[in-house]
Scaffold this active site. Structure first.
Site, PDB file in Angstrom:
ATOM      1  N   ARG A  53      46.483  39.004  62.583  1.00  0.00           N
ATOM      2  CA  ARG A  53      45.407  38.898  63.622  1.00  0.00           C
ATOM      3  C   ARG A  53      45.623  40.263  64.280  1.00  0.00           C
ATOM      4  NH1 ARG A  53      47.489  37.186  68.340  1.00  0.00           N
ATOM      5  NH2 ARG A  53      49.088  35.562  67.580  1.00  0.00           N
ATOM      6  N   TYR A 105      19.650  40.634  74.668  1.00  0.00           N
ATOM      7  CA  TYR A 105      20.180  39.273  74.005  1.00  0.00           C
ATOM      8  C   TYR A 105      20.621  38.150  74.660  1.00  0.00           C
ATOM      9  CZ  TYR A 105      22.567  36.159  70.926  1.00  0.00           C
ATOM     10  OH  TYR A 105      23.062  34.922  70.501  1.00  0.00           O
ATOM     11  N   ASP A 175      24.295  48.116  72.025  1.00  0.00           N
ATOM     12  CA  ASP A 175      24.233  47.210  71.125  1.00  0.00           C
ATOM     13  C   ASP A 175      23.186  47.661  70.125  1.00  0.00           C
ATOM     14  OD1 ASP A 175      23.520  44.797  69.768  1.00  0.00           O
ATOM     15  OD2 ASP A 175      23.597  43.588  71.165  1.00  0.00           O
ATOM     16  N   LYS A 200      24.005  39.996  61.402  1.00  0.00           N
ATOM     17  CA  LYS A 200      22.385  40.150  60.967  1.00  0.00           C
ATOM     18  C   LYS A 200      22.305  41.424  59.843  1.00  0.00           C
ATOM     19  CE  LYS A 200      22.320  38.007  64.887  1.00  0.00           C
ATOM     20  NZ  LYS A 200      22.105  36.564  65.072  1.00  0.00           N
TER      21      LYS A 200
END
Ligand code: PLP
Length: 382
Positions: A53, A105, A175, A200
């Site tokens: 992690r 977004y 972004d 994407k």
């Protein structure tokens, strides 16, 4: 790693260059499944890792490559684009001021609104570069930019935003999901952090949900982001990381092919009588075209929107008639997608209700044009 500086990013991606060399001289990396790593007798960690992690070797190849492609100091994979974006915001101090685009977004905009209310964050939205400049006359902690921005593909001038943000004492996060490092390198334009929904184009095959951040500097802010990932636990699985790494190998040809197709589609339909407008930054009619032409190198991306004459019902009817485009949300994969965006965003959306969002894939452009033509013309002649 020195000689990599002289190689083109397309070459680095094709060869998956950047990660540490592997003992078996494998051409592709293995899938690293280990969740934990052994200590030596003296309690030290010879492998340099404690627990997956915090840092998994499964992330190394994609993080190293993305670092090279974006020209950053470090990269971190996340379980989704949203996990990556929210890690940046969670690294801010309470009471901070954020400036973000009015159109961006949708899910992140909604999250930001809730977050700012709950965490005493001041959130100001800008509509264009001039409003951004006016808002940054006052100090801020973070400027968030998405360019081209969903779903109208508005353009923000990254270099100008960086200068303004830094003068206001803010970091600039971009972004860059839509342009990808193929067309835009925000760090080279002055940004501090680049974020991608790797779901994407970076992965490119509609089979992984992932996100990534790349930083210009491994400073305290980056340390807080890494803590947000490790402690928050929004980490990617090893198989997803491996698939992402595989998708990255073909990033450049996929994105270049799709963008060339999108430009042809936008040009073909720009004056179609069934449409009010085609929104694509590669068209000189787009308000952001001049800035996009300056800051996007080699293409304008593969996302465009069609505003259909006749409103929501007409737009939905066009989406219902396509045979090749797939009716689905998301973007950036090899298959072309179409969606009536206002419905996806739901109540409170700022998206015009006549807007169809298209993610152009890598099919033959003539087939895509023929599909859209029959879908538009059937309605127009009816
Ligand atoms: N940013 C942009 C521009 C997006 O299009 C998306 C997803 O659609 C996201 C961020 C969020 O990414 P994810 O769906 O991987 O969480």
């Amino acid at each position: 790693m020195q000689h990599h500086d002289r190689l083109s990013p397309a070459t680095l991606a094709a060869q998956g260059v950047g990660a540490e060399p592997m003992p078996h001289r494998d051409i592709v990396p293995p899938i690293h499944m280990a969740s934990t790593f052994e200590r030596a007798e003296d309690g030290s960690l010879p492998g340099g890792r404690i627990y997956a992690r915090d840092a998994s070797p499964a992330y190394d190849p994609a993080e190293a490559l993305l670092c090279q492609l974006e020209g950053g100091a470090a990269a971190a994979l996340f379980a989704s684009g949203m996990a990556a974006a929210t890690a940046v915001l969670l690294a801010l101090e309470p009471g901070a001021r954020i400036v973000a685009p009015r159109d961006m977004y949708w899910s992140l905009r909604n999250w930001l609104i809730g977050f700012s209310t709950n965490w005493q964050i001041t959130l100001d939205f800008y509509a264009d570069d001039d409003e951004l400049a006016a808002l940054l006359q006052r100090p801020a902690a973070l400027v968030w930019v998405e360019t081209p921005a969903n779903p109208t593909w508005d353009i923000t001038d990254i270099a100008r935003a960086a200068t303004l943000a830094h003068a206001a004492g803010a970091r600039l996060a971009v972004d860059s999901t839509v342009p990808t490092p193929v067309f835009t390198r925000p760090l080279a334009l002055g940004a501090d952090i680049v974020m991608h929904s790797a779901t994407k184009y970076l992965n490119g095959h509609s089979d992984v949900v992932a996100g990534v951040l790349v930083t210009r500097a491994t400073d305290d802010f980056w340390a807080r982001i890494k803590t947000a990932r490790a402690a928050g636990g929004a980490v990617l699985g090893p198989f997803e990381a491996w698939l992402l790494n595989r998708g990255l190998r073909t990033l450049f040809p996929r994105v270049r092919t799709a963008a060339a197709s999108a430009l042809r589609i936008a040009q073909h339909f720009e004056h179609h009588p069934a449409l009010v407008k085609v929104l694509y930054p590669g068209l000189p009619s787009h308000p952001g075209h001049a800035v996009a032409a300056r800051q996007m190198e080699g293409g304008f991306g593969a996302m465009l929107s069609l505003r259909v004459r006749g409103g929501a019902a007409a737009a939905q009817a066009v989406a219902a008639r396509v045979r090749l485009f797939r009716r689905a949300t998301s973007l950036g994969s090899v298959e072309s997608l179409i969606e009536h965006r206002a419905v996806v965003e739901g109540p409170g959306t700022r998206c015009p209700d006549d807007l169809l969002r298209l993610s152009v894939g890598i099919e033959d452009t003539n087939d895509l044009i023929a599909d859209l033509a029959q879908a538009l013309e059937a309605g127009h002649s009816a």
